[in-house]
Scaffold this motif. Structure first.
Motif, mmCIF file in Angstrom:
data_model
loop_
_atom_site.group_PDB
_atom_site.id
_atom_site.type_symbol
_atom_site.label_atom_id
_atom_site.label_comp_id
_atom_site.label_asym_id
_atom_site.label_seq_id
_atom_site.Cartn_x
_atom_site.Cartn_y
_atom_site.Cartn_z
ATOM 1 N N ILE A 1 0.838 -1.206 0.000
ATOM 2 C CA ILE A 1 0.000 0.000 0.000
ATOM 3 C C ILE A 1 0.872 1.254 0.000
ATOM 4 O O ILE A 1 0.638 2.193 -0.773
ATOM 5 N N GLY A 2 1.885 1.284 0.845
ATOM 6 C CA GLY A 2 2.768 2.450 0.892
ATOM 7 C C GLY A 2 3.528 2.659 -0.407
ATOM 8 O O GLY A 2 3.680 3.796 -0.868
ATOM 9 N N GLY A 3 3.991 1.578 -1.015
ATOM 10 C CA GLY A 3 4.712 1.691 -2.278
ATOM 11 C C GLY A 3 3.835 2.190 -3.410
ATOM 12 O O GLY A 3 4.229 3.076 -4.172
ATOM 13 N N VAL A 4 2.642 1.641 -3.507
ATOM 14 C CA VAL A 4 1.732 2.069 -4.577
ATOM 15 C C VAL A 4 1.307 3.520 -4.375
ATOM 16 O O VAL A 4 1.295 4.319 -5.325
ATOM 17 N N LEU A 5 0.969 3.890 -3.149
ATOM 18 C CA LEU A 5 0.562 5.270 -2.901
ATOM 19 C C LEU A 5 1.688 6.261 -3.172
ATOM 20 O O LEU A 5 1.457 7.328 -3.746
ATOM 21 N N SER A 6 2.902 5.919 -2.782
ATOM 22 C CA SER A 6 4.000 6.846 -3.027
ATOM 23 C C SER A 6 4.354 6.936 -4.510
ATOM 24 O O SER A 6 4.724 8.003 -4.990
ATOM 25 N N LEU A 7 4.208 5.839 -5.256
ATOM 26 C CA LEU A 7 4.487 5.889 -6.688
ATOM 27 C C LEU A 7 3.396 6.615 -7.468
ATOM 28 O O LEU A 7 3.678 7.288 -8.459
ATOM 29 N N GLU B 1 8.684 13.274 -5.202
ATOM 30 C CA GLU B 1 9.162 13.487 -3.838
ATOM 31 C C GLU B 1 9.808 12.233 -3.240
ATOM 32 O O GLU B 1 10.771 12.318 -2.504
ATOM 33 N N THR B 2 9.245 11.067 -3.556
ATOM 34 C CA THR B 2 9.740 9.848 -2.924
ATOM 35 C C THR B 2 10.866 9.185 -3.690
ATOM 36 O O THR B 2 11.631 8.417 -3.111
ATOM 37 N N GLY B 3 10.975 9.432 -4.979
ATOM 38 C CA GLY B 3 12.042 8.824 -5.767
ATOM 39 C C GLY B 3 11.928 7.323 -5.816
ATOM 40 O O GLY B 3 10.901 6.775 -6.198
ATOM 41 N N ASN B 4 12.978 6.643 -5.408
ATOM 42 C CA ASN B 4 12.996 5.182 -5.440
ATOM 43 C C ASN B 4 12.407 4.552 -4.186
ATOM 44 O O ASN B 4 12.311 3.332 -4.111
ATOM 45 N N PHE B 5 12.006 5.359 -3.227
ATOM 46 C CA PHE B 5 11.476 4.814 -1.979
ATOM 47 C C PHE B 5 10.203 3.998 -2.207
ATOM 48 O O PHE B 5 9.989 2.981 -1.550
ATOM 49 N N GLY B 6 9.376 4.421 -3.140
ATOM 50 C CA GLY B 6 8.159 3.672 -3.463
ATOM 51 C C GLY B 6 8.467 2.296 -4.012
ATOM 52 O O GLY B 6 7.811 1.308 -3.679
ATOM 53 N N TRP B 7 9.472 2.218 -4.879
ATOM 54 C CA TRP B 7 9.872 0.914 -5.433
ATOM 55 C C TRP B 7 10.461 0.019 -4.356
ATOM 56 O O TRP B 7 10.257 -1.199 -4.360
ATOM 57 N N ILE C 1 6.322 -7.240 -1.576
ATOM 58 C CA ILE C 1 6.206 -8.461 -2.369
ATOM 59 C C ILE C 1 7.029 -9.591 -1.749
ATOM 60 O O ILE C 1 6.576 -10.737 -1.684
ATOM 61 N N VAL C 2 8.220 -9.278 -1.269
ATOM 62 C CA VAL C 2 9.046 -10.303 -0.619
ATOM 63 C C VAL C 2 8.362 -10.811 0.645
ATOM 64 O O VAL C 2 8.342 -12.023 0.911
ATOM 65 N N LEU C 3 7.765 -9.924 1.409
ATOM 66 C CA LEU C 3 7.079 -10.338 2.635
ATOM 67 C C LEU C 3 5.830 -11.162 2.348
ATOM 68 O O LEU C 3 5.440 -11.993 3.170
ATOM 69 N N VAL C 4 5.190 -10.955 1.199
ATOM 70 C CA VAL C 4 4.053 -11.794 0.824
ATOM 71 C C VAL C 4 4.501 -13.243 0.699
ATOM 72 O O VAL C 4 3.860 -14.163 1.198
#
Length: 114
Positions: free
Chosen positions: A49-55, A61-67, A74-77
């Motif tokens: 959720i955080g990655g998709v929202l930031s991207l 503003e977030t740069g690569n942080f969203g990725w 995905i790894v934690l899934v």
């Protein structure tokens, strides 16, 4: 009008390929007796959720942080054991991956080079 039609066809092919490839992936959730066993599942949901929202909303503003958040999610899934992969035929995988590739190429460049 022709360029818009090509991009629309590319989008449709991309979505069809994702749909057919995604039919063989099952996400499950279970009740954990102890709270610490559900941490990878909670972390995966929050990371995705955080990655998709930031991207989507803050790409500059977030740069690569969203990725990074998306990758961690995905790894934690997979670490939480909540993903079941059904067997698929090589032909089904080939067709699905081919439609995803062709759809993306049409959507991004508007042509296919063979």
């Amino acid at each position: 009008m022709g360029r818009l039609l090509i991009k629309f066809i590319g989008l449709i092919l991309l979505l069809i390929g994702i749909y057919y490839l995604g039919q063989n992936i099952i996400f499950s959730s279970t009740y954990y007796q102890y709270y610490y066993k559900s941490l990878p599942a909670v972390g995966s949901v929050l990371g995705i959720i955080g990655g998709v929202l930031s991207l989507v909303f803050f790409p500059r503003e977030t740069g690569n942080f969203g990725w990074i958040l998306l990758t961690i999610g995905i790894v934690l899934v997979f670490l939480s054991g909540g993903v079941l992969l059904k067997p698929t035929s090589l032909w089904n995988f080939f067709i699905s991956f081919g439609t995803i590739s062709v759809g993306y190429k049409l959507l991004s460049q508007g042509r296919i080079n063979f």
